[in-house]
Design an enzyme around this catalytic site. Structure first.
Site, PDB file in Angstrom:
ATOM      1  N   LYS A  80      30.401  27.779  18.416  1.00 34.88           N
ATOM      2  CA  LYS A  80      30.178  28.055  19.838  1.00 34.88           C
ATOM      3  C   LYS A  80      28.682  27.971  20.083  1.00 34.88           C
ATOM      4  CE  LYS A  80      32.624  29.480  23.494  1.00 34.88           C
ATOM      5  NZ  LYS A  80      33.996  29.153  23.862  1.00 34.88           N
ATOM      6  N   VAL A 181      39.606  34.246  39.090  1.00 35.73           N
ATOM      7  CA  VAL A 181      40.258  33.003  39.538  1.00 35.73           C
ATOM      8  C   VAL A 181      39.223  31.878  39.597  1.00 35.73           C
ATOM      9  CG1 VAL A 181      42.412  33.687  40.605  1.00 35.73           C
ATOM     10  CG2 VAL A 181      40.297  34.091  41.854  1.00 35.73           C
ATOM     11  N   GLY A 182      38.609  31.657  38.434  1.00 38.92           N
ATOM     12  CA  GLY A 182      37.689  30.529  38.275  1.00 38.92           C
ATOM     13  C   GLY A 182      38.487  29.317  37.830  1.00 38.92           C
TER      14      GLY A 182
HETATM   15  P1  NAD Z   1      34.929  30.479  35.175  1.00 38.36           P
HETATM   16  O1  NAD Z   1      33.493  30.823  35.089  1.00 38.36           O
HETATM   17  O2  NAD Z   1      35.311  29.199  35.845  1.00 38.36           O
HETATM   18  O3  NAD Z   1      35.738  31.641  35.911  1.00 38.36           O
HETATM   19  C1  NAD Z   1      35.553  32.974  35.643  1.00 38.36           C
HETATM   20  C2  NAD Z   1      35.823  33.725  36.943  1.00 38.36           C
HETATM   21  O4  NAD Z   1      35.804  35.109  36.657  1.00 38.36           O
HETATM   22  C3  NAD Z   1      34.781  33.469  38.021  1.00 38.36           C
HETATM   23  O5  NAD Z   1      35.410  33.157  39.250  1.00 38.36           O
HETATM   24  C4  NAD Z   1      34.022  34.795  38.091  1.00 38.36           C
HETATM   25  O6  NAD Z   1      33.533  35.076  39.402  1.00 38.36           O
HETATM   26  C5  NAD Z   1      35.095  35.778  37.684  1.00 38.36           C
HETATM   27  N1  NAD Z   1      34.624  37.057  37.173  1.00 38.36           N
HETATM   28  C6  NAD Z   1      33.493  37.340  36.463  1.00 38.36           C
HETATM   29  N2  NAD Z   1      33.451  38.646  36.150  1.00 38.36           N
HETATM   30  C7  NAD Z   1      34.585  39.193  36.657  1.00 38.36           C
HETATM   31  C8  NAD Z   1      35.122  40.493  36.644  1.00 38.36           C
HETATM   32  N3  NAD Z   1      34.485  41.512  36.055  1.00 38.36           N
HETATM   33  N4  NAD Z   1      36.319  40.701  37.260  1.00 38.36           N
HETATM   34  C9  NAD Z   1      36.974  39.684  37.870  1.00 38.36           C
HETATM   35  N5  NAD Z   1      36.503  38.439  37.906  1.00 38.36           N
HETATM   36  C10 NAD Z   1      35.333  38.194  37.314  1.00 38.36           C
HETATM   37  O7  NAD Z   1      35.482  30.527  33.667  1.00 38.36           O
HETATM   38  P2  NAD Z   1      36.829  29.896  33.105  1.00 38.36           P
HETATM   39  O8  NAD Z   1      36.531  28.584  32.484  1.00 38.36           O
HETATM   40  O9  NAD Z   1      37.911  30.006  34.109  1.00 38.36           O
HETATM   41  O10 NAD Z   1      37.131  30.875  31.874  1.00 38.36           O
HETATM   42  C11 NAD Z   1      37.666  32.167  32.077  1.00 38.36           C
HETATM   43  C12 NAD Z   1      37.838  32.866  30.739  1.00 38.36           C
HETATM   44  O11 NAD Z   1      38.719  32.111  29.911  1.00 38.36           O
HETATM   45  C13 NAD Z   1      36.529  33.021  29.927  1.00 38.36           C
HETATM   46  O12 NAD Z   1      36.605  34.208  29.174  1.00 38.36           O
HETATM   47  C14 NAD Z   1      36.579  31.830  28.987  1.00 38.36           C
HETATM   48  O13 NAD Z   1      35.816  32.061  27.812  1.00 38.36           O
HETATM   49  C15 NAD Z   1      38.054  31.786  28.690  1.00 38.36           C
HETATM   50  N6  NAD Z   1      38.504  30.482  28.240  1.00 38.36           N
HETATM   51  C16 NAD Z   1      38.316  29.403  29.024  1.00 38.36           C
HETATM   52  C17 NAD Z   1      38.753  28.162  28.587  1.00 38.36           C
HETATM   53  C18 NAD Z   1      38.595  26.939  29.438  1.00 38.36           C
HETATM   54  O14 NAD Z   1      39.225  25.917  29.133  1.00 38.36           O
HETATM   55  N7  NAD Z   1      37.825  26.978  30.512  1.00 38.36           N
HETATM   56  C19 NAD Z   1      39.377  28.038  27.337  1.00 38.36           C
HETATM   57  C20 NAD Z   1      39.568  29.192  26.557  1.00 38.36           C
HETATM   58  C21 NAD Z   1      39.121  30.407  27.024  1.00 38.36           C
END
Ligand code: NAD
Length: 361
Positions: A80, A181-182
């Site tokens: 990572k 909801v990202g």
């Molecule tokens: P992202 O940044 O697109 O979305 C994250 C969302 O969470 C954002 O909208 C942010 O405003 C919100 N957020 C931040 N802090 C918060 C809180 N305390 N309460 C509620 N909402 C909050 O990220 P993503 O790519 O959607 O990833 C989300 C999670 O999934 C992360 O932990 C990431 O490591 C994990 N993940 C993502 C992937 C991927 O393919 N993108 C794969 C495996 C794991």
């Protein structure tokens, strides 16, 4: 922090600090294990409060990737990277490309991809400096942002949990609370609505909530209350460490199934969740869809084949829940054992020499 004490404890292979004053780049790449293959894991771009926090995060995430890839049956190791700083303020072509050159310097021991704070456009820029990047756009021969596949995998983990708890893979009428909801959470909400589930969303960014509510007609709740809603699923899809002694005591869901990495504040939380009568689907099993999808890029991307592999998260989740029940251990422990067994068994075959060479040719 004593760096070697920290990286020696969990047997990290390599930690690289990358610095480029002109662009403001300060990054750390952590390679936990290349036992099963090159270490693949995304680059997180985040305004850490301290360098210690950044190092702690990248180490935890890299180790998680080793377990994720191993449990998902991939020929990949775990790594990572983090770029320290606010991506909105700091992102520039020079910074991303400087970072990419450090990735290139690792010669393929580390392969990067998107994570929180980085995008497909960043990966396309990185591709201009190194081959060791995935999640690049389709036009460059990639599979695009992995988030859609991650969301699809979370859906299949929910179906596995549903079959275990309610003897059906249908999510029709189930209530899921999606916190964050990202990129992943939004995609998951879409799938859940298509499955006719009832969805409540929350996010610290009001615009993200508004978009989900507008696009899918779902309900919303303030983020600090999301874990405590009475529901079938609580789905943490934001940042890690959301499950601690306080939040676990307030859980009112049947199961926790979300995409966030490192959801448990510490290992003891797995026991607490079980004692609370809540089924925890281990994060690295649930959220493997993205890495399963981008791993396909390494052999020539084919979407149908990739998504068929992602659907196997249903089987892995079911196997972990089954093992936990039959051995009387937590689901988190069952997932760890699954990964560790593969690391030991498949990692061992690397010891079989395939040429007559020893040392220098
Ligand atoms: P992202 O940044 O697109 O979305 C994250 C969302 O969470 C954002 O909208 C942010 O405003 C919100 N957020 C931040 N802090 C918060 C809180 N305390 N309460 C509620 N909402 C909050 O990220 P993503 O790519 O959607 O990833 C989300 C999670 O999934 C992360 O932990 C990431 O490591 C994990 N993940 C993502 C992937 C991927 O393919 N993108 C794969 C495996 C794991």
């Amino acid at each position: 922090m004593q760096v070697f004490d920290r990286i020696g404890g969990d047997d990290y292979e390599q930690v690289v600090f990358c610095h480029d004053r002109a662009s403001g780049l300060r990054a750390v790449v952590a390679i936990h294990s290349t036992c099963l293959g090159p270490a693949l894991g995304g680059t997180r771009f985040y305004p850490y409060a301290s360098e210690d926090d950044a190092l702690e995060d990248v180490l935890r995430l890299a180790r998680g990737m080793t377990y994720k890839a191993a449990a998902a049956g991939l020929d990949l190791g775990g790594g990572k990277a983090v770029i320290i700083g606010d991506p909105v303020l700091l992102r520039s072509e020079a910074l991303i490309r400087a970072y990419a050159r450090f990735v290139d310097s690792l010669g393929g021991r580390y392969i990067t991809a998107e994570d929180v704070g980085t995008t497909q456009a960043d990966m396309d820029l990185i591709r201009r400096e190194t081959r060791h990047v995935t999640g690049v756009s389709r036009g460059l021969g990639g599979s695009g942002d992995p988030s859609a596949a991650t969301a699809y995998g979370v859906l299949y983990a929910m179906k596995a949990v549903s079959r275990h708890l309610w003897d059906t893979t249908s999510l029709d009428g189930r209530h899921a609370v999606v916190s964050g909801v990202g990129k992943v959470g939004y995609g998951l909400v879409r799938h859940l609505v298509e499955e006719r589930a009832r969805v409540t969303v929350s996010d610290v960014a009001p615009a993200a909530v508004e978009r989900a509510v507008r696009d899918f007609g779902v309900d919303s709740i303030p983020p600090e209350k999301a874990h405590a809603v009475e529901a079938d699923f609580y789905s943490p899809c934001a940042l890690g460490r959301v499950l601690n002694a306080n939040t676990i005591a307030e859980l009112r869901c049947a199961a926790v199934v979300g995409s966030a990495n490192n959801q448990l504040e510490d290992a003891g939380c797995a026991e607490l969740i079980e004692q609370a009568g809540v089924l925890y689907a281990p994060d690295f099993v649930v959220n493997a869809g993205g890495v399963v999808n981008i791993a396909e890029e390494l052999i020539g991307y084919h979407r149908e084949r990739a998504y068929a592999s992602v659907r196997r998260i249903f089987d892995t989740t079911s196997a972990v829940i089954g093992q936990a029940a039959s051995l009387g251990i937590t689901t988190a422990e069952a997932a760890n054992r699954l990964a560790e067994r593969r690391l030991a068994e498949v990692g061992r075959i690397q010891l079989i020499r395939t040429t007559s060479r020893r040392g220098n040719p």
